[in-house]
Design a protein around this motif. Sequence first.
Motif, short mmCIF file in Angstrom:
data_model
loop_
_atom_site.label_atom_id
_atom_site.label_comp_id
_atom_site.label_asym_id
_atom_site.label_seq_id
_atom_site.Cartn_x
_atom_site.Cartn_y
_atom_site.Cartn_z
N ASN A 30 31.78 0.79 29.53
CA ASN A 30 30.70 1.01 29.28
C ASN A 30 30.96 1.64 27.65
O ASN A 30 31.98 1.74 27.44
N ASP A 31 29.90 2.01 26.95
CA ASP A 31 30.13 2.32 25.71
C ASP A 31 29.92 3.86 25.49
O ASP A 31 29.67 4.47 24.38
N LYS A 32 29.93 4.78 26.69
CA LYS A 32 29.42 5.97 26.55
C LYS A 32 30.76 6.73 26.19
O LYS A 32 32.15 6.35 26.48
N THR A 33 30.62 7.84 25.43
CA THR A 33 31.63 8.67 24.93
C THR A 33 32.40 9.29 26.21
O THR A 33 31.72 9.80 27.07
N SER A 34 33.77 9.39 26.18
CA SER A 34 34.42 10.01 27.33
C SER A 34 34.06 11.30 27.19
O SER A 34 33.93 12.22 26.49
N VAL A 35 34.51 11.75 28.54
CA VAL A 35 34.40 13.32 28.79
C VAL A 35 35.69 13.96 29.33
O VAL A 35 36.19 13.36 30.47
N SER A 36 36.57 14.82 28.72
CA SER A 36 37.85 15.11 29.41
C SER A 36 37.47 16.76 29.61
O SER A 36 37.08 17.38 29.02
N THR A 37 38.11 17.03 31.12
CA THR A 37 38.32 18.24 31.46
C THR A 37 39.36 18.68 31.73
O THR A 37 40.30 17.77 32.19
N GLY A 38 39.62 20.12 32.01
CA GLY A 38 40.91 20.50 32.42
C GLY A 38 42.00 20.26 31.23
O GLY A 38 41.81 19.97 30.04
N GLU A 39 43.21 20.65 31.60
CA GLU A 39 44.41 20.55 30.90
C GLU A 39 45.09 18.96 31.26
O GLU A 39 44.81 18.50 31.99
N SER A 40 46.23 19.01 30.34
CA SER A 40 46.94 17.94 30.43
C SER A 40 47.53 17.63 31.85
O SER A 40 47.99 16.63 32.43
N GLU A 46 36.19 11.32 32.53
CA GLU A 46 35.01 10.35 32.77
C GLU A 46 34.66 9.46 31.66
O GLU A 46 34.98 9.96 30.48
N ASN A 47 34.34 8.31 32.13
CA ASN A 47 34.06 7.09 30.74
C ASN A 47 35.32 6.83 30.16
O ASN A 47 35.46 6.86 29.04
N GLY A 48 36.42 7.09 30.74
CA GLY A 48 37.73 6.74 30.16
C GLY A 48 37.97 5.31 29.71
O GLY A 48 37.13 4.41 30.12
N LYS A 49 38.67 4.93 28.54
CA LYS A 49 38.96 3.60 27.97
C LYS A 49 40.24 3.23 28.08
O LYS A 49 41.17 4.09 28.10
N ARG A 50 40.46 1.95 27.94
CA ARG A 50 41.73 1.56 27.91
C ARG A 50 42.30 1.22 26.66
O ARG A 50 41.58 0.60 25.71
N GLU A 76 37.32 8.61 21.94
CA GLU A 76 37.73 9.03 20.58
C GLU A 76 39.19 8.93 20.07
O GLU A 76 39.44 8.82 18.79
N LEU A 77 39.97 9.21 21.12
CA LEU A 77 41.44 9.07 20.86
C LEU A 77 41.80 7.70 20.53
O LEU A 77 42.59 7.39 19.79
N ARG A 78 41.21 6.71 21.32
CA ARG A 78 41.22 5.43 21.21
C ARG A 78 41.10 4.86 19.75
O ARG A 78 41.62 4.34 19.05
N LYS A 79 39.79 5.22 19.40
CA LYS A 79 39.36 5.06 18.17
C LYS A 79 40.30 5.54 16.96
O LYS A 79 40.84 4.67 16.05
N LEU A 80 40.90 6.57 16.90
CA LEU A 80 41.63 7.36 16.19
C LEU A 80 43.08 6.50 16.16
O LEU A 80 43.49 6.15 14.99
N VAL A 81 43.78 6.33 17.31
CA VAL A 81 44.84 5.63 17.46
C VAL A 81 44.96 4.17 16.83
O VAL A 81 45.72 3.93 15.64
N LEU A 82 43.77 3.36 16.86
CA LEU A 82 43.80 2.11 16.51
C LEU A 82 43.41 2.23 14.88
O LEU A 82 43.85 1.51 14.09
N ALA A 83 42.67 3.37 14.36
CA ALA A 83 42.49 3.39 13.08
C ALA A 83 43.74 3.73 12.24
O ALA A 83 44.17 3.17 11.32
N VAL A 84 44.52 4.51 12.94
CA VAL A 84 45.77 4.69 12.30
C VAL A 84 46.78 3.61 12.11
O VAL A 84 47.45 3.32 11.20
#
Length: 239
Positions: A30-40, A46-50, A76-84
Amino acid sequence: MRKFLKWSVWVFLLVLGCRAVNPVMIRLENDKTSVSTGESWNGKLENGKRMPGHGENFSGVSDMLLAMGRNGVHSELRKLVLAVYDTLNTLHPEWNYLYGETGWVKGGRFWPHYTHQNGLVIDFMVPVIDCRDSGQELLGTSIFRRFGYAYEFDSTARSGNLCINFESLGAHLYFLQTLGPAYGIRIKRIIFAPEFLPQLYATKYGESLKGILFTYNKGWLRHDDHYHTEFSYSPPSGN
């Protein structure tokens, strides 16, 4: 001979099948922004991307691991990594990069890692060159090399004929750091062998990297063949 050819065909089909899985799964996202909760070390996503398996100057360490879904990250992390990677490809098309494990698309426990649970952690494999002629190389990522996690670099950052390319590594971290805020992403900490930091700081972008928190505990798994990078996410202002 016939038996060997039969097994070769099956291996080829398995490899081909694994490589096809990840692009299909990305198309189904889906095209929803991911929701990250908790620590590493205790989180979910939720709505994680590959992560894509391959690009102009990068790839994941294993199509099999990608097919298994061990490449989930925050959108958003995927977008950043690909932009880099795009930026680095423009500046240094001769450099190539590998990324390792990231996490499940839904987050949660990620054996054998203790962390990688909230979609904001990526293991980046160290970029390398041939020590003899500075030719561009990549870590071997076969299952016998534990997908790139089996290398051991000595105090001079050398493993056999491979040497860590600190200029390439430093540029990668620099652009992750500088482009990140536009995506709401910041580097939280990096686990990396501390004896290599002087060489990293001596690179073109090294001085600007001194504000990044590098940590390493002697009781942890050795982090010389990859730099375990943890990020934080906060929506940029205006979003």
